[in-house]
Design a protein around this motif. Structure first.
Motif, short mmCIF file in Angstrom:
data_model
loop_
_atom_site.label_atom_id
_atom_site.label_comp_id
_atom_site.label_asym_id
_atom_site.label_seq_id
_atom_site.Cartn_x
_atom_site.Cartn_y
_atom_site.Cartn_z
N ALA A 53 0.80 -1.32 -0.11
CA ALA A 53 0.12 -0.03 -0.11
C ALA A 53 0.92 1.33 0.00
CB ALA A 53 -0.98 0.15 1.40
N GLY A 54 2.23 1.03 0.14
CA GLY A 54 2.84 2.22 0.30
C GLY A 54 3.32 2.95 1.41
N GLY A 55 3.17 2.32 2.52
CA GLY A 55 2.83 3.07 3.79
C GLY A 55 4.14 2.79 4.38
N SER A 56 5.10 1.81 3.97
CA SER A 56 6.46 1.79 4.35
C SER A 56 7.50 1.58 3.58
CB SER A 56 6.52 0.70 5.49
OG SER A 56 7.68 0.40 6.06
N THR A 57 8.55 2.41 3.64
CA THR A 57 9.70 1.95 2.89
C THR A 57 11.09 1.90 3.44
OG1 THR A 57 10.20 4.54 2.82
CG2 THR A 57 8.58 3.93 1.06
N TYR A 58 12.15 1.31 2.61
CA TYR A 58 13.21 1.08 3.44
C TYR A 58 14.33 1.23 2.41
CZ TYR A 58 16.87 -1.77 5.74
OH TYR A 58 18.04 -2.06 6.07
N TYR A 59 15.52 1.84 2.74
CA TYR A 59 16.59 2.22 1.81
C TYR A 59 17.80 1.47 2.20
CZ TYR A 59 13.13 5.61 0.06
OH TYR A 59 12.06 6.28 -0.30
N ALA A 60 18.58 1.18 1.23
CA ALA A 60 20.19 0.96 1.54
C ALA A 60 20.77 2.23 2.03
CB ALA A 60 20.74 0.60 0.11
N ASP A 61 21.64 1.93 2.92
CA ASP A 61 22.34 3.17 3.34
C ASP A 61 23.01 3.98 2.41
OD1 ASP A 61 23.55 1.46 6.56
OD2 ASP A 61 21.59 2.54 6.05
N SER A 62 23.31 3.44 1.36
CA SER A 62 24.40 4.21 0.34
C SER A 62 23.33 5.14 -0.57
CB SER A 62 24.96 3.29 -0.89
OG SER A 62 23.87 2.20 -1.55
N VAL A 63 21.86 4.87 -0.42
CA VAL A 63 21.20 6.00 -1.24
C VAL A 63 20.39 6.59 -0.23
CG1 VAL A 63 21.30 4.22 -3.03
CG2 VAL A 63 19.24 4.19 -1.57
N LYS A 64 20.21 6.28 1.02
CA LYS A 64 19.06 6.84 1.93
C LYS A 64 19.38 8.28 1.98
CE LYS A 64 18.85 4.46 5.49
NZ LYS A 64 18.95 3.94 6.69
N GLY A 65 18.32 9.09 1.77
CA GLY A 65 18.39 10.59 1.71
C GLY A 65 18.56 11.38 0.28
N ARG A 66 18.96 10.56 -0.62
CA ARG A 66 19.16 10.78 -2.03
C ARG A 66 18.00 10.27 -2.86
NH1 ARG A 66 23.42 9.43 -4.83
NH2 ARG A 66 23.72 7.49 -3.56
N PHE A 67 17.58 9.15 -2.67
CA PHE A 67 16.57 8.24 -3.49
C PHE A 67 15.21 8.35 -2.82
CE2 PHE A 67 19.69 5.67 -6.19
CZ PHE A 67 20.31 6.63 -6.43
N THR A 68 14.48 8.42 -3.44
CA THR A 68 12.76 8.09 -3.02
C THR A 68 12.26 7.05 -3.80
OG1 THR A 68 12.80 10.24 -2.30
CG2 THR A 68 10.84 9.30 -2.14
N ILE A 69 11.55 5.86 -3.30
CA ILE A 69 10.80 5.04 -3.73
C ILE A 69 9.26 5.42 -3.62
CG2 ILE A 69 10.72 3.57 -1.94
CD1 ILE A 69 10.70 1.12 -4.00
N SER A 70 8.64 5.37 -4.55
CA SER A 70 7.12 5.40 -4.31
C SER A 70 6.51 4.33 -5.42
CB SER A 70 6.86 7.02 -4.34
OG SER A 70 7.08 7.25 -6.03
N ARG A 71 4.76 4.66 -5.29
CA ARG A 71 4.10 3.59 -6.04
C ARG A 71 2.87 4.34 -6.48
NH1 ARG A 71 3.73 -2.02 -3.53
NH2 ARG A 71 2.51 -2.52 -5.51
N ASP A 72 2.26 3.87 -7.57
CA ASP A 72 1.08 4.48 -7.93
C ASP A 72 0.21 3.19 -8.22
OD1 ASP A 72 -1.52 5.59 -8.74
OD2 ASP A 72 -0.52 7.05 -9.82
N ASN A 73 -0.63 2.43 -7.33
CA ASN A 73 -1.18 1.24 -7.72
C ASN A 73 -2.36 1.53 -8.63
OD1 ASN A 73 0.53 0.01 -6.03
ND2 ASN A 73 -0.82 -0.13 -4.26
N ALA A 74 -2.83 2.70 -8.73
CA ALA A 74 -3.91 2.80 -9.70
C ALA A 74 -3.52 2.53 -11.30
CB ALA A 74 -4.66 4.23 -9.57
N LYS A 75 -2.08 2.88 -11.26
CA LYS A 75 -1.44 2.79 -12.62
C LYS A 75 -0.35 1.63 -12.56
CE LYS A 75 -1.33 7.84 -13.15
NZ LYS A 75 -0.44 9.07 -13.26
N ASN A 76 -0.51 0.98 -11.71
CA ASN A 76 0.44 -0.40 -11.58
C ASN A 76 2.00 0.05 -11.89
OD1 ASN A 76 -1.68 -1.93 -11.31
ND2 ASN A 76 -1.50 -2.94 -13.13
N THR A 77 2.10 1.25 -11.11
CA THR A 77 3.60 1.85 -11.56
C THR A 77 4.41 1.97 -10.11
OG1 THR A 77 2.80 2.83 -13.51
CG2 THR A 77 4.80 3.63 -12.71
N LEU A 78 5.71 1.69 -10.34
CA LEU A 78 6.58 1.93 -9.30
C LEU A 78 7.59 2.80 -9.80
CD1 LEU A 78 8.16 0.76 -6.54
CD2 LEU A 78 9.33 -0.70 -8.04
N TYR A 79 8.10 3.74 -8.85
CA TYR A 79 9.00 4.72 -9.25
C TYR A 79 10.38 4.69 -8.34
CZ TYR A 79 4.85 6.65 -11.38
OH TYR A 79 3.57 7.16 -12.00
#
Length: 123
Positions: A53-79
């Motif tokens: 549902a997109g309520g929780s995210t987790y990042y590798a330390d190497s990208v934390k603070g620089r990368f953002t993961i998100s999703r739009d389930n209505a469009k079946n798309t991950l970003y």
């Protein structure tokens, strides 16, 4: 199940890119998904994951603070929004779909993989 990743390219250090991954199934929103990357001569590396549902995210330390993961389930798309890119981020980036609603940093928990999109960061 098919995953189609796109958005890679060549960018200068400090720049940004946004990757997208479109899933073919109507049930895309039921599963945790993630991004991994693999640089030449290196093992596949976890980047980020997000729950169904997109309520929780987790990042590798190497990208934390620089990368953002998100999703739009209505469009079946991950970003994956990638900012402040460095040459060390150069790799083929893969999206993947798990078999449960939670995300994971363990690549073996993912059943389906996209074809990958090349990201090259020049110095």
């Amino acid at each position: 199940v098919q995953l189609q990743a796109s958005g890679g390219g060549l960018v200068q250090a400090g720049g940004s890119l946004r990757l997208s991954c479109v899933g073919s199934e109507r049930t895309f929103g039921r599963y945790g998904v993630g991004w991994f990357r693999q640089a030449p001569g290196k093992e596949r590396e976890f980047v980020a994951t997000i729950t169904s549902a997109g309520g929780s995210t987790y990042y590798a330390d190497s990208v934390k603070g620089r990368f953002t993961i998100s999703r739009d389930n209505a469009k079946n798309t991950l970003y994956l929004q990638m900012d402040s890119l460095t040459p060390e981020d150069t790799a083929v980036y893969y999206c993947a779909r798990g078999t449960l609603s939670n995300g994971s940093s363990d690549w073996s928990k993912y059943a389906y993989w996209g074809q990958g999109t090349q990201v090259t960061v020049s110095s």
